[in-house]
Design a protein around this motif. Structure first.
Motif, short mmCIF file in Angstrom:
data_model
loop_
_atom_site.label_atom_id
_atom_site.label_comp_id
_atom_site.label_asym_id
_atom_site.label_seq_id
_atom_site.Cartn_x
_atom_site.Cartn_y
_atom_site.Cartn_z
N GLY A 126 0.91 -1.19 0.03
CA GLY A 126 0.05 -0.07 -0.03
C GLY A 126 0.74 1.34 0.06
O GLY A 126 0.58 2.34 -0.47
N SER A 127 2.18 1.21 0.73
CA SER A 127 2.79 2.48 0.57
C SER A 127 3.35 2.78 -0.69
O SER A 127 3.56 3.99 -1.03
CB SER A 127 3.91 2.31 1.65
OG SER A 127 4.67 1.01 1.53
N VAL A 128 3.74 1.67 -1.40
CA VAL A 128 4.13 2.09 -2.73
C VAL A 128 3.04 2.44 -3.75
O VAL A 128 3.32 3.28 -4.59
CB VAL A 128 4.94 0.57 -3.43
CG1 VAL A 128 5.29 0.72 -4.86
CG2 VAL A 128 6.01 0.18 -2.47
N LEU A 129 1.89 1.81 -3.32
CA LEU A 129 0.80 2.45 -4.35
C LEU A 129 0.39 3.73 -3.94
O LEU A 129 0.21 4.61 -5.23
CB LEU A 129 -0.27 1.75 -3.88
CG LEU A 129 -1.80 1.75 -4.92
CD1 LEU A 129 -1.20 1.32 -6.46
CD2 LEU A 129 -2.66 0.76 -4.60
N ARG A 130 0.62 4.17 -2.89
CA ARG A 130 0.27 5.46 -2.65
C ARG A 130 1.28 6.74 -3.07
O ARG A 130 1.32 7.60 -3.66
CB ARG A 130 0.17 5.90 -1.06
CG ARG A 130 -0.03 7.30 -0.39
CD ARG A 130 -0.04 7.21 1.03
NE ARG A 130 -0.36 8.85 1.49
CZ ARG A 130 -0.41 9.01 2.66
NH1 ARG A 130 -0.25 8.14 3.78
NH2 ARG A 130 -0.77 10.24 3.24
N MET A 131 2.86 6.21 -3.14
CA MET A 131 3.66 6.84 -3.63
C MET A 131 3.58 7.13 -5.04
O MET A 131 3.62 8.08 -5.63
CB MET A 131 5.01 6.17 -3.43
CG MET A 131 5.81 6.07 -1.91
SD MET A 131 7.16 5.05 -1.90
CE MET A 131 8.28 5.84 -3.17
N LEU A 132 3.02 6.09 -5.70
CA LEU A 132 2.86 6.04 -7.16
C LEU A 132 1.56 7.22 -7.54
O LEU A 132 2.14 8.07 -8.45
CB LEU A 132 2.42 4.69 -7.63
CG LEU A 132 1.80 4.77 -9.04
CD1 LEU A 132 2.46 5.08 -10.11
CD2 LEU A 132 1.08 3.47 -9.51
N HIS A 133 0.43 7.13 -6.62
CA HIS A 133 -0.34 8.24 -6.87
C HIS A 133 0.01 9.39 -6.54
O HIS A 133 -0.42 10.67 -7.33
CB HIS A 133 -1.77 7.82 -6.21
CG HIS A 133 -2.50 6.47 -6.74
ND1 HIS A 133 -3.04 6.70 -8.29
CD2 HIS A 133 -2.65 5.40 -6.32
CE1 HIS A 133 -3.60 5.54 -8.38
NE2 HIS A 133 -3.23 4.72 -7.48
N GLU A 134 0.61 9.74 -5.62
CA GLU A 134 1.47 10.96 -5.14
C GLU A 134 2.25 11.70 -6.44
O GLU A 134 2.33 12.64 -6.60
CB GLU A 134 2.23 11.01 -3.68
CG GLU A 134 1.08 10.67 -2.70
CD GLU A 134 1.91 10.52 -1.33
OE1 GLU A 134 3.03 10.45 -1.47
OE2 GLU A 134 1.33 10.75 -0.32
N TYR A 135 2.88 10.74 -6.88
CA TYR A 135 3.88 11.24 -7.84
C TYR A 135 3.09 11.35 -8.96
O TYR A 135 3.54 12.47 -9.62
CB TYR A 135 5.05 10.03 -8.32
CG TYR A 135 5.86 10.32 -9.36
CD1 TYR A 135 7.16 10.98 -9.30
CD2 TYR A 135 5.57 9.82 -10.73
CE1 TYR A 135 7.82 11.18 -10.35
CE2 TYR A 135 6.64 10.14 -11.68
CZ TYR A 135 7.76 10.66 -11.55
OH TYR A 135 8.42 10.97 -12.49
#
Length: 262
Positions: free
Chosen positions: A230-239
């Motif tokens: 989930g943390s990586v997915l959140r990073m993706l969307h923030e980027y």
């Protein structure tokens, strides 16, 4: 594309936001008729409709009738009342005298195999708006123990989608390509799904018009979901948000640019 979100304890399945030409159409609930209209007797219709069920299971036929009686209560007209999902579940549990886990599978069979297309759904609410009984489908086939055993061995006794081990009651017997989309009862069109994946697939398939042959639910052996923390997915969307780009398109381009065509 289907992505698993991992929170360190559980894996929660989420469907990644994507562009699609498919349009999910919601059924329209109508203003209920609170008084009988006199054109057709409610009890007579339920009796005649129930006697025409094609299911060979007395238990299923009993549940079908309970659902119809709940959707068209006495002294009410058609369109019937708007009935919440939990009201239907409660009515079936009371009629059975115990908790019944397949209430909404039976309801889908009413809408499908039994031809009662007048039962419409919007969100978690249902309504009977049409008393016509449309052409019925071929009754659902239940696999023999021998064939089901072969399928379980083929999938390593794991859920075909998420790889989970069987629960207390085993797996759901799932048609890979739904019968409503032309799927057959051939042994190659069956797969074991855990309760969670089976429920999510049912919701995802409803009103879907995409090609089943390229769907992760129908052919997980080729299009298996990818597990992403989930943390990586959140990073993706923030980027993606900060750079004003579409996350789905960016990930697709990234994969195509870094994995050579075979």
């Amino acid at each position: 594309m289907i992505i698993y979100i991992e929170d360190g304890r559980n894996s929660v399945m989420a469907e990644a936001k994507r562009k699609s030409k498919a349009r999910i159409e919601q059924s329209v609930l109508l203003p209920p008729a609170t008084e009988p209209n006199g054109l057709i007797d409610r009890d007579t219709w339920i009796e005649e409709t129930s006697s025409g069920f094609i299911s060979k299971s007395p238990s299923n036929r009993f549940i079908y009738r309970v659902i119809l009686e709940t959707l068209w209560p006495k002294d009410h007209g058609i369109p019937g009342p708007i009935v919440d999902r939990e009201e239907i579940r409660k009515a079936v549990d009371i009629a059975k005298g115990k908790t019944y886990i397949d209430t909404f599978r039976r309801l889908r069979e009413l809408q499908g195999e039994e031809g009662l297309l007048g039962i419409v759904k919007q969100g978690n609410q249902y309504q009977l708006i049409d008393l016509n009984v449309y052409p019925k489908k071929t009754p659902r086939t239940h696999l023999s123990d021998e064939k089901w055993s072969r399928i379980l061995i083929h999938y390593g006794n794991k859920c075909a989608v998420c790889g989970a081990a069987p629960g207390e009651k085993g797996f759901q017997q799932d048609h890979k390509v739904p019968r409503s989309r032309g799927g057959t009862d051939a042994i190659t069109n069956w797969q074991p799904l855990c309760d969670s994946c089976n429920n999510i697939k049912s919701t995802s398939c409803r009103s879907c018009t995409e090609d089943c042959s390229k769907c992760g639910w129908s052919y997980p052996e080729f299009y298996r979901p990818v597990k992403v923390p989930g943390s990586v997915l959140r990073m993706l969307h923030e980027y993606a948000d900060s750079n004003h780009i579409d996350a789905d398109e960016w990930v697709t381009a990234l994969i195509l640019n870094n994995i050579p065509n075979q």
